[in-house]
Design an enzyme around this catalytic site. Structure first.
Site, PDB file in Angstrom:
ATOM      1  N   LYS A 183     -65.723  14.860  64.222  1.00 34.44           N
ATOM      2  CA  LYS A 183     -64.296  14.931  64.549  1.00 34.44           C
ATOM      3  C   LYS A 183     -63.988  16.268  65.213  1.00 34.44           C
ATOM      4  CE  LYS A 183     -62.942  11.792  60.860  1.00 34.44           C
ATOM      5  NZ  LYS A 183     -62.489  11.602  59.489  1.00 34.44           N
TER       6      LYS A 183
ATOM      7  N   GLN B 194     -60.512  14.648  54.384  1.00 42.60           N
ATOM      8  CA  GLN B 194     -61.615  13.691  54.434  1.00 42.60           C
ATOM      9  C   GLN B 194     -61.802  13.027  53.070  1.00 42.60           C
ATOM     10  OE1 GLN B 194     -63.155  12.881  57.255  1.00 42.60           O
ATOM     11  NE2 GLN B 194     -64.626  11.482  56.348  1.00 42.60           N
TER      12      GLN B 194
ATOM     13  N   ASP C  96     -53.889  11.006  59.929  1.00 38.93           N
ATOM     14  CA  ASP C  96     -54.675   9.911  59.349  1.00 38.93           C
ATOM     15  C   ASP C  96     -53.784   8.689  59.077  1.00 38.93           C
ATOM     16  OD1 ASP C  96     -57.328   9.633  58.808  1.00 38.93           O
ATOM     17  OD2 ASP C  96     -57.235  10.391  56.758  1.00 38.93           O
TER      18      ASP C  96
HETATM   19  N1  GUN Z   1     -63.568   8.762  55.245  1.00 43.14           N
HETATM   20  C1  GUN Z   1     -64.094   7.778  55.989  1.00 43.14           C
HETATM   21  N2  GUN Z   1     -63.268   7.430  56.994  1.00 43.14           N
HETATM   22  C2  GUN Z   1     -62.189   8.222  56.881  1.00 43.14           C
HETATM   23  C3  GUN Z   1     -60.978   8.340  57.641  1.00 43.14           C
HETATM   24  O1  GUN Z   1     -60.718   7.642  58.620  1.00 43.14           O
HETATM   25  N3  GUN Z   1     -60.107   9.287  57.188  1.00 43.14           N
HETATM   26  C4  GUN Z   1     -60.364  10.055  56.088  1.00 43.14           C
HETATM   27  N4  GUN Z   1     -59.444  10.926  55.725  1.00 43.14           N
HETATM   28  N5  GUN Z   1     -61.459   9.964  55.380  1.00 43.14           N
HETATM   29  C5  GUN Z   1     -62.373   9.052  55.775  1.00 43.14           C
END
Ligand code: GUN
Length: 300
Positions: free
Chosen positions: A54, A98, A121
């Site tokens: 990311k 995350q 998110d």
């Molecule tokens: N863990 C796996 N996919 C995601 C996501 O799209 N957002 C977040 N915050 N954690 C994740």
């Protein structure tokens, strides 16, 4: 039947290039670069990879991206304080925590602490509420990526029976809200299946569009899909592979080889939904920055 493989990687590159152009325009107008802060608690190996990916993607799009790594043993209170700090920092436009978080932390309480206008998110209850009413601001990145993939591949979900396997707050539930909306690229009839669904194959076989988001490697096989169905595989699972240097390989929730030739289109793992998720996160970060500087054509 020959199955089309949906190339999420190249679709994601197109989205990311567009975001990069928009970031440049925003920067020349306001002398501001979008700033994404990603919090990771602990050292879960897959999360480390996702967070790094990311950050790299955000930087390549001309954004500032900061990874905040916090110790596994951090208390819930300390984590909330960190989020509050980012909430009031005008230089931070997007905040993502995350998941998964360690067991001693209540994930819901952490999500509640994020400023909804920085929640790139799209998981804060306010943003999920907006989505449920068709008045969305930030749509969670994976559901947004699934919808975009379908549309960019010429697959219109209108009137189609979409069966989603998985009811997580981050994929299954928001995707059901998104695709059942009375909106362009939606208007689907949605069925949500989960671990307690009786005879799940009875539902998956009725899907015009089947979305697998259950986190079980190779769960969906040829006997569970209808001839000509569209398959979107959201799963990313590590399975042992001694032939690989790192000792594992990535597979989806769908047994790709088993369904190939029976379905009309399928998204692969890797190279399908994963890259689209990152691209949509960048779109959301751009939107959060626009919101912060008041550069929006829509009112929220
Ligand atoms: N863990 C796996 N996919 C995601 C996501 O799209 N957002 C977040 N915050 N954690 C994740």
């Amino acid at each position: 039947m020959s199955s089309t493989i949906i190339d999420g990687k190249s679709l994601a590159i197109q989205v990311r290039d567009k975001v990069k152009d928009e970031v440049n325009i925003l920067e020349s107008k306001y002398s501001i670069a979008p700033n994404l802060n990603v919090i990771q608690v602990g050292t879960d190996p897959p999360s480390l990879v996702y967070v790094r990916n990311k950050q790299i993607a955000a930087q390549k799009a001309g954004m500032c991206a900061k990874d905040i790594h916090l110790p596994e043993k951090i208390s819930q209170k300390e984590l909330i304080s960190k989020i509050m700090e980012l909430n009031i920092d005008p230089g931070v436009h997007g905040i993502l925590v995350q998941l998964p978080l360690p067991y001693h932390i209540d994930t819901g309480k952490i999500i509640d602490a994020i400023d909804p206008n920085k929640d790139v998110d799209g998981v804060h209850p306010i943003n999920i509420g907006r989505l449920s009413q068709g008045r969305q601001l930030f749509v969670p990145a994976t559901p947004a990526g699934v919808q975009r993939m379908l549309l960019e591949s010429g697959i219109n979900p209108t009137g189609q029976h979409v069966v989603i396997c998985g009811r997580s707050n981050i994929v299954g539930k928001p995707l059901a809200l998104l695709l059942s909306q009375q909106n362009h690229g939606a208007n689907s009839t949605v069925t949500v299946c989960h671990s307690k669904t009786r005879d799940i194959a009875n539902f998956t076989r009725q899907a015009d569009i089947l979305v697998a988001a259950i986190g079980k490697p190779l769960f969906i096989n040829s006997g569970m899909v209808k001839e000509g169905a569209v398959i979107i595989d959201v799963g990313i699972n590590r399975i042992d592979d001694r032939k690989r240097k790192n000792g594992y390989r990535l597979v989806g929730d769908v047994d790709f080889d088993s369904v190939l030739g029976k379905v009309s289109s399928i998204s692969p793992v890797p190279g399908g939904v994963g890259p689209m998720t990152i691209a949509m996160l960048l779109e959301n970060t751009l939107l959060a920055t626009r919101l912060a500087v008041g550069d929006l054509t829509t009112e929220y």
